[in-house]
Write an enzyme that holds these catalytic residues in place. Structure first.
Site, PDB file in Angstrom:
ATOM      1  N   TYR A 174       0.824  -1.379  -0.130  1.00  0.00           N
ATOM      2  CA  TYR A 174       0.188  -0.119  -0.185  1.00  0.00           C
ATOM      3  C   TYR A 174       1.303   1.398  -0.339  1.00  0.00           C
ATOM      4  CZ  TYR A 174      -4.419   2.105   1.762  1.00  0.00           C
ATOM      5  OH  TYR A 174      -5.469   3.395   1.807  1.00  0.00           O
ATOM      6  N   ARG A 223       6.175   0.603  10.482  1.00  0.00           N
ATOM      7  CA  ARG A 223       4.988   0.011   9.449  1.00  0.00           C
ATOM      8  C   ARG A 223       5.139  -0.824   8.791  1.00  0.00           C
ATOM      9  NH1 ARG A 223      -1.706   0.471  11.820  1.00  0.00           N
ATOM     10  NH2 ARG A 223      -2.074  -0.431   9.997  1.00  0.00           N
ATOM     11  N   GLY A 321      -6.532   0.490  18.050  1.00  0.00           N
ATOM     12  CA  GLY A 321      -7.350   2.106  17.316  1.00  0.00           C
ATOM     13  C   GLY A 321      -8.407   2.132  17.538  1.00  0.00           C
ATOM     14  N   ARG A 322      -9.784   1.233  17.175  1.00  0.00           N
ATOM     15  CA  ARG A 322     -10.753   1.500  17.625  1.00  0.00           C
ATOM     16  C   ARG A 322     -11.454   1.307  18.622  1.00  0.00           C
ATOM     17  NH1 ARG A 322     -13.917  -2.859  13.540  1.00  0.00           N
ATOM     18  NH2 ARG A 322     -10.821  -3.719  13.758  1.00  0.00           N
ATOM     19  N   GLN A 422     -35.155  -2.620  21.914  1.00  0.00           N
ATOM     20  CA  GLN A 422     -34.919  -3.809  20.861  1.00  0.00           C
ATOM     21  C   GLN A 422     -33.385  -4.029  20.435  1.00  0.00           C
ATOM     22  OE1 GLN A 422     -37.255  -4.418  17.678  1.00  0.00           O
ATOM     23  NE2 GLN A 422     -38.080  -4.278  19.593  1.00  0.00           N
TER      24      GLN A 422
END
Length: 656
Positions: A174, A223, A321-322, A422
């Site tokens: 990438y 990285r 990360g998230r 729900q």
């Protein structure tokens, strides 16, 4: 006290000393100004993660070439005029005790230059990148020194801006460096291609140029994909061979990822189908052959798992990360031993899908993410109000939680016997939802919120609360579509369907057809098929078909989430039929009509009909005038997924 001794042990990377071993991953958020400088939104976002206790903040991609930006609102470090803008961001992070590095990169084949500058992207060879579908041109060998110098100049600017180091992006087959390293993209026959030494040449030249322009002890992280996990791609054996050479060339630490950058960035931002810590084994392989710190990224969601990895000497640092997008205070909470108060990520992929829709990244479960600059997140309200929240689903619980955190007196009233609404159904279908629902219920119980179950609020009874504010979160109307033959015993819909789901689909065997294509229908079909696989049921015991009259599944979900959903349906063996008109439900089949008007049928021992949800504002209308302020949030104000429920609730509670 914290039980995470290793996680909160300091560590040094070259001259940089970190207060702990939690590293924030470089997540693209697309918050920059039009001129690719950090915005106030950017600064507040990163400062909040630093305040939350992360040891190291790794920023998103920062481009080295003005002609080749990465996103519409990505960052750049391609001229000296950008330095003071970056210094502002660095100072905001340093004020909270964290270190910060930008991820330096040339976008290469991933460049948006063709859209913004009318120029072709560049790469080692001519390829079409799956993310933008643009074709890059091959760099002439005479051009390469110019691009090498761009990296060194950007690193110098980063040092002058006060960054604690830099990270080079060379992963995922990438961008420019990753593309040169990968045999999937590098087909050159000159000295920059071929076998590993040729493919490494550009990276080694970039490292040499950076080292010549920054202080000798300025840290450089790399990285790198340990294994590209694609036939013909770079494998772990080559990465292990590379690592010592890269240390010799000036790499101070390795940030190990995996996979390649496909159209759905499947292994860069993986779905719940991937195991937690799925890149760790590759990081460990690199750690065994070098003497510099090694960190791993990839679904490192839990601090308990992170501590185990460190205790077992598998990695030196853990990249999240998230998890930090959902809860920037995760490090501080873990260090204080408050694990139960960490808001868990549910891998819904909204952080990616919101970028694709424009406006920058957002979190479905944390409405403050990316909006830290808009709200006084750590301040009490100017005056305490008496707030009644009607409805105990996620919208009601979030409104109650935020209002209580801000110092209001809150009563939460739910007409059923339990909280969840729900979303409890969703949590029964997809395992990743349950931890978030459990967290939200636990927060309501932890905070000074009066909870009343089995009680209904009406226009006649609301006066007993003497509320200053009424927040109506009573939910929408669930309506199942009607079909010829839907009154038969083997057709399950409405409340009966909810009961079947709650019993883990007990008694639902044979050929099962799920009618509908919304997110709920998809998750029902996926859960049925997944449980079949988990229980090792023979194919003849249960098959699952999803039949939808629309032309795509999970309508309303974003591109990334839909891609992951379709992959799961395929993985778990669901037969998907879309664009089919349901003619009738027969005794042992569902009859449908195709676009060419031909009529066919699919076997059906059981038929499960998914509901559609629409708004129901009748209670909101009835309660007008019952308090000084009356608000409607969640599905009662218009159907939406959990993101809308949380966002509605947060915005109203913060406005009080």
């Amino acid at each position: 006290m914290s039980k995470f001794n290793k996680l909160f042990e300091p560590i040094k990377i070259g001259s940089m000393e970190l207060r702990n071993r939690i590293v924030m991953a470089p997540m693209t958020v697309d918050y920059a100004n039009d001129d690719e400088t950090p915005s106030e939104r950017h600064i507040a976002y990163y400062a909040e993660r630093a305040r939350g206790g992360a040891g190291l903040i790794t920023m998103e991609v920062v481009t080295v070439d003005e002609e080749h930006r990465y996103q519409q609102h990505s960052l750049g470090l391609y001229n000296d005029e950008l330095i003071p803008h970056h210094k502002k961001l660095v100072d905001a992070v340093h004020a909270h005790g964290a270190k910060i590095v930008p991820q330096i990169s040339h976008t290469g084949p991933e460049s948006l230059g063709s859209f913004y500058k009318g120029i072709q992207p560049i790469g080692p060879s001519v390829i079409r990148t799956q993310t933008t579908m643009q074709v890059c041109r091959e760099l002439d060998i005479e051009e390469i020194p110019r691009y090498v110098a761009m990296y060194g100049d950007a690193a110098r600017r980063a040092e002058q801006a006060g960054y604690d180091g830099i990270e080079l992006h060379a992963a995922h087959s990438y961008m420019l460096l990753g593309s040169f390293l990968s045999p999937l993209r590098n087909f050159r026959s000159d000295e920059y291609g071929g076998k590993l030494p040729g493919r490494m040449k550009l990276l080694l030249e970039v490292l040499a140029d950076i080292r010549s322009k920054v202080d000798a002890d300025f840290p450089i992280h790399l990285r790198l994909s340990g294994n590209e996990r694609e036939s013909g791609g770079r494998e772990i054996n080559e990465t292990v061979r590379m690592a010592p050479l890269l240390v010799e060339a000036g790499v101070s630490a390795f940030h190990v990822s995996g996979g390649v950058g496909d159209a759905n960035i499947t292994q860069i931002i993986p779905s719940s189908e991937y195991a937690n810590g799925y890149n760790v084994n590759m990081a460990t392989a690199i750690k065994r052959v070098v003497d510099v710190p090694v960190m791993a990224v990839g679904r490192n969601m839990k601090v308990e798992d992170a501590e185990t990895l460190l205790q077992n000497d598998q990695v030196d640092m853990v990249v999240m990360g998230r998890a930090l997008f959902a809860d920037p205070e995760l490090p501080n909470k873990a260090q204080a031993g408050e694990i139960a108060s960490i808001r868990p990520c549910n891998s819904c992929q909204d952080c990616v899908d919101t970028i694709m829709r424009g406006g920058g990244s957002a979190c479905a479960l944390n409405a403050a993410s990316g909006r830290e600059h808009l709200f006084p997140l750590h301040e009490l309200a100017q005056a305490s109000k008496k707030v009644i929240v009607v409805g105990g689903g996620v919208a009601g619980m979030e409104a109650a939680r935020v209002a209580a955190e801000r110092g209001h007196s809150v009563t939460l009233v739910e007409k059923s016997a339990a909280l969840g609404g729900q979303f409890d159904l969703a949590a029964s279908l997809l395992n990743d939802h349950r931890p978030y629902l459990d967290w939200l219920i636990a927060e309501v119980q932890r905070l000074p919120i009066t909870v009343q179950l089995d009680k209904e609020v009406t226009a006649d009874t609301v006066a007993e609360y003497s509320a200053d504010v009424i927040v109506v979160a009573s939910g929408g109307v669930n309506t199942a579509p009607a079909f010829n033959g839907d009154d038969q015993a083997h057709v399950v819909t409405g409340e009966s369907l909810y009961k079947v789901i709650a019993t883990d689909f007990e008694g639902i065997d044979g050929d099962v057809v799920v009618l509908g294509g919304n997110v709920t229908a998809v998750e029902i079909a996926d859960a049925l098929a997944r449980k079949t696989t988990e229980r090792n049921l023979a194919p003849a015991k249960r098959s699952v078909t999803l039949l939808n009259w629309q032309h795509r599944v999970a309508d309303g979900a974003g591109k990334k989430r839909r891609g992951d959903v379709c992959q799961r349906l395929d993985l778990h063996g669901v037969t998907v039929l879309t664009g089919m008109e349901v003619v009738e439900i027969g005794k042992d089949s569902v009859v449908f009509r195709q676009e060419d008007q031909s009529v066919r049928e699919v076997p059906a021992t059981h038929v499960l009909v998914s509901d559609a949800v629409s708004e129901n504002n009748s209670l909101y209308e009835q309660l007008q005038g019952s308090a000084e302020e009356v608000y409607a949030i969640g599905d009662c104000a218009g159907f939406g997924l959990v993101k809308k429920a949380i966002s509605d609730a947060f915005d109203v509670a913060m406005s009080l």
